[in-house]
Design a protein around this motif. Structure first.
Motif, mmCIF file in Angstrom:
data_model
loop_
_atom_site.group_PDB
_atom_site.id
_atom_site.type_symbol
_atom_site.label_atom_id
_atom_site.label_comp_id
_atom_site.label_asym_id
_atom_site.label_seq_id
_atom_site.Cartn_x
_atom_site.Cartn_y
_atom_site.Cartn_z
ATOM 1 N N PHE A 121 0.808 -1.213 0.000
ATOM 2 C CA PHE A 121 0.000 0.000 0.000
ATOM 3 C C PHE A 121 0.848 1.272 0.000
ATOM 4 C CE2 PHE A 121 -3.222 -3.024 1.092
ATOM 5 C CZ PHE A 121 -4.407 -2.477 0.628
ATOM 6 N N ARG A 122 2.147 1.125 0.087
ATOM 7 C CA ARG A 122 2.998 2.315 0.093
ATOM 8 C C ARG A 122 3.071 2.985 -1.274
ATOM 9 N NH1 ARG A 122 7.228 -0.974 3.793
ATOM 10 N NH2 ARG A 122 6.732 -2.427 2.134
ATOM 11 N N GLN A 123 2.569 2.319 -2.315
ATOM 12 C CA GLN A 123 2.613 2.876 -3.671
ATOM 13 C C GLN A 123 1.486 3.890 -3.927
ATOM 14 O OE1 GLN A 123 1.164 -0.133 -6.742
ATOM 15 N NE2 GLN A 123 1.296 -1.425 -4.905
ATOM 16 N N TYR A 124 0.538 4.008 -2.993
ATOM 17 C CA TYR A 124 -0.620 4.880 -3.201
ATOM 18 C C TYR A 124 -0.443 6.229 -2.515
ATOM 19 C CZ TYR A 124 -2.863 0.474 -4.527
ATOM 20 O OH TYR A 124 -3.171 -0.721 -5.117
ATOM 21 N N SER A 182 -9.744 8.036 3.758
ATOM 22 C CA SER A 182 -8.554 7.956 2.912
ATOM 23 C C SER A 182 -7.738 6.740 3.349
ATOM 24 C CB SER A 182 -7.706 9.220 3.062
ATOM 25 O OG SER A 182 -7.156 9.291 4.377
ATOM 26 N N LEU A 183 -6.724 6.405 2.555
ATOM 27 C CA LEU A 183 -5.844 5.310 2.938
ATOM 28 C C LEU A 183 -5.161 5.632 4.260
ATOM 29 C CD1 LEU A 183 -4.295 2.682 2.539
ATOM 30 C CD2 LEU A 183 -2.722 3.901 0.997
ATOM 31 N N ARG A 184 -4.696 6.871 4.418
ATOM 32 C CA ARG A 184 -4.028 7.264 5.659
ATOM 33 C C ARG A 184 -4.963 7.051 6.862
ATOM 34 N NH1 ARG A 184 0.190 10.699 6.355
ATOM 35 N NH2 ARG A 184 -0.133 11.632 4.290
ATOM 36 N N GLU A 185 -6.215 7.501 6.712
ATOM 37 C CA GLU A 185 -7.174 7.383 7.816
ATOM 38 C C GLU A 185 -7.496 5.924 8.120
ATOM 39 O OE1 GLU A 185 -9.725 11.519 7.254
ATOM 40 O OE2 GLU A 185 -10.136 9.777 5.957
ATOM 41 N N THR A 186 -7.522 5.093 7.084
ATOM 42 C CA THR A 186 -7.816 3.671 7.288
ATOM 43 C C THR A 186 -6.691 2.999 8.067
ATOM 44 O OG1 THR A 186 -8.998 3.651 5.161
ATOM 45 C CG2 THR A 186 -8.466 1.528 6.135
ATOM 46 N N VAL A 187 -5.458 3.321 7.706
ATOM 47 C CA VAL A 187 -4.317 2.755 8.433
ATOM 48 C C VAL A 187 -4.271 3.311 9.849
ATOM 49 C CG1 VAL A 187 -1.805 2.522 8.502
ATOM 50 C CG2 VAL A 187 -3.008 2.369 6.310
ATOM 51 N N GLN A 188 -4.513 4.600 9.990
ATOM 52 C CA GLN A 188 -4.502 5.210 11.326
ATOM 53 C C GLN A 188 -5.564 4.597 12.223
ATOM 54 O OE1 GLN A 188 -4.907 9.353 10.229
ATOM 55 N NE2 GLN A 188 -2.715 9.754 10.544
ATOM 56 N N LEU A 189 -6.668 4.188 11.616
ATOM 57 C CA LEU A 189 -7.741 3.574 12.394
ATOM 58 C C LEU A 189 -7.260 2.296 13.072
ATOM 59 C CD1 LEU A 189 -10.733 4.171 12.970
ATOM 60 C CD2 LEU A 189 -11.302 2.540 11.153
ATOM 61 N N SER A 190 -6.372 1.568 12.399
ATOM 62 C CA SER A 190 -5.840 0.344 12.999
ATOM 63 C C SER A 190 -4.943 0.661 14.191
ATOM 64 C CB SER A 190 -5.060 -0.470 11.957
ATOM 65 O OG SER A 190 -3.846 0.177 11.601
ATOM 66 N N LEU A 191 -4.401 1.881 14.226
ATOM 67 C CA LEU A 191 -3.565 2.296 15.353
ATOM 68 C C LEU A 191 -4.379 2.933 16.471
ATOM 69 C CD1 LEU A 191 -0.647 3.918 13.322
ATOM 70 C CD2 LEU A 191 -0.504 1.835 14.679
ATOM 71 N N ARG A 192 -5.589 3.438 16.115
ATOM 72 C CA ARG A 192 -6.410 4.148 17.099
ATOM 73 C C ARG A 192 -7.596 3.296 17.533
ATOM 74 N NH1 ARG A 192 -6.547 8.496 13.390
ATOM 75 N NH2 ARG A 192 -8.780 8.096 13.201
ATOM 76 N N ARG A 193 -7.325 2.042 17.807
ATOM 77 C CA ARG A 193 -8.413 1.156 18.210
ATOM 78 C C ARG A 193 -9.091 1.660 19.481
ATOM 79 N NH1 ARG A 193 -4.283 -2.421 16.884
ATOM 80 N NH2 ARG A 193 -3.773 -2.721 19.077
#
Length: 453
Positions: A314-317, A352-363
């Motif tokens: 996912f780093r390509q996006y 966004s992709l950033r928000e989706t990944v951050q969501l996994s960190l902000r459980r």
């Protein structure tokens, strides 16, 4: 049931599993914990001292540089558990082995050996391999699709169970007076020719101390739930809320009864949980946030994020563009159910992709965070509401495991919710599961009963 007792397992992920990339930086954890047999022995003994039902060794056979430390270098489960068997006497020993890339005869023989070495404490966590890249390590161009994986798994487990019945309990008299080692009428070949496997048999090891190792399973797709309801005796899962836990509990046990003619008590449901204990509930919440922020950076989360999607990068996006929905095609033979949930939530919430990944960190704050009393209350609440039969406790940070063993377990024992002594010498006995009768003995008894009617 008045005598129903909570079951506890301890998940050992050494230097840090998914979401715990930096756990190994804790000075109380050996940097090589995942390959340090002394570390595992120490923790297995702690679990046994606290009367845990089992220790659980997770496994997979495909890695990338983005895999968590424990996955990058760890001991093979059956080898490890055989070593632990010689240093413990009562705690169960459960390891993961995939049905996709192992032959039934070999699996049956290895777990039968562990059951004999441990005198009846072996358990097999059945998986079909969610990491699609595993195929390349076994000479295949691509991973099996979902239906094939679970079709193979069902046939595989039934074959292994049949092989464990190769010898009837009294097939080896070992009578020196008559020079009879074997009663050949009580040794049975299988001669199986099925859709996915052909196995002749018989297995070259005698009847097992607990009849058969306990079958565990952990799948949340429709096929995974059906497999668990069909063959599982211990079900590993995840649950964020009591409502979610109870829905899963009722679904799996309902399927077992309605689709496969089993009894609800033939399965025990054990979700994996993390616990964080503080001197106050607020302190525990702060500790939880500290662990989460220090154990997993955004960059690490982004790298690991692709695992559910066949390790798609996912780093390509563009991180601030909407979450790319077309990536679901990469998950078709991977962790598809989890990937579909991620994508669906991202679309619904317009993330966004950033928000989706951050969501996994902000459980959300975990349900088992607070003082020892608070954690014990919540564990008991879920258990008494029949949302769980027990829990798989993730070892996590050493100080937290110590607090759980020293503070929470005694509260549960004092309340009569958890045992103070083992009920049995076998894993099956401690989990309250019936000992399976040898199929050939059972068939003869049925024939005799019919003949006398």
């Amino acid at each position: 049931m008045a005598d129903r007792k909570l079951k506890l397992g301890l998940v050992l992920t050494g230097s840090g599993g998914p979401g715990n990339h930096n756990l190994w930086l804790d000075p109380e954890i050996p940097a090589k914990a995942s390959v340090d047999i002394e570390w595992y022995i120490e923790h297995a003994k702690k679990a046994e001292e606290s009367k845990f039902d089992l220790v659980f060794i997770v496994d997979s056979q495909y890695i990338t540089p983005d895999s968590p430390p424990h996955y990058l270098s760890r001991l093979e489960p059956l080898t490890l558990l055989s070593a632990l068997a010689t240093h413990t006497k009562r705690v169960g020993l459960v390891g993961t082995l995939t049905t996709s890339y192992n032959a039934p005869f070999n699996v049956a023989r290895r777990f039968a050996s562990l059951d004999h070495i441990s005198h009846g404490r072996a358990g097999w966590n059945v998986v079909t391999s969610g990491d699609a890249g595993t195929a390349g390590n076994y000479g295949l161009d691509e991973h099996y699709d979902y239906d094939t994986r679970y079709g193979r798994a069902s046939e595989h487990v039934k074959l292994v169970q049949a092989l464990w019945d190769s010898y009837e309990p009294d097939a080896l008299p070992r009578d020196r007076a008559t020079a009879q080692f074997l009663d050949p009428s009580k040794l049975h070949a299988l001669n199986h020719r099925g859709e996915h496997f052909s196995v002749t048999g018989p297995l070259n090891i005698e009847r097992l101390p607990q009849g058969a190792p306990v079958i565990f399973q952990a799948g949340d797709s429709e096929q995974g739930r059906d497999l668990g309801a069909e063959v599982g005796e211990g079900i590993f899962t995840h649950a964020a809320t009591l409502a979610g836990a109870k829905a899963f509990y009722d679904d799996i046990k309902g399927r077992a009864v309605s689709k496969y003619g089993r009894r609800p008590e033939d399965l025990v449901i054990l979700p994996g949980v993390g616990v964080v204990i503080g001197d106050t509930d607020d302190e525990a919440g702060e500790l939880e946030q500290h662990y989460r922020s220090s154990d997993h950076s955004f960059a690490q989360a982004l790298g690991e994020f692709g695992r559910s999607f066949g390790w798609h990068d996912f780093r390509q996006y563009d991180l601030d563009s909407p979450f790319p929905q077309d990536v679901l095609r990469y998950a078709q033979n991977s962790f598809r159910t989890q990937a579909e949930r991620i994508a669906a939530h991202a679309a619904e919430a317009k993330l966004s992709l950033r928000e989706t990944v951050q969501l996994s960190l902000r459980r959300e704050r975990g349900p088992f965070v607070g003082t020892a009393e608070t954690v014990a209350d919540r564990l008991q609440e879920w258990f008494e509401a029949y949302g769980v039969d027990g829990y798989n406790i993730h070892a996590g940070h050493p100080a937290q495991l110590t607090r759980f063993l020293d503070e929470v377990v005694p509260i549960l024992q004092h309340r009569g919710v958890f045992r103070t002594e083992y009920e049995s010498d076998t894993l099956r006995g401690n989990l309250g599961l019936k000992t399976p009768e040898n199929r050939y003995v059972a068939a003869r008894a049925t024939e005799k009963s019919v003949a006398t009617v």
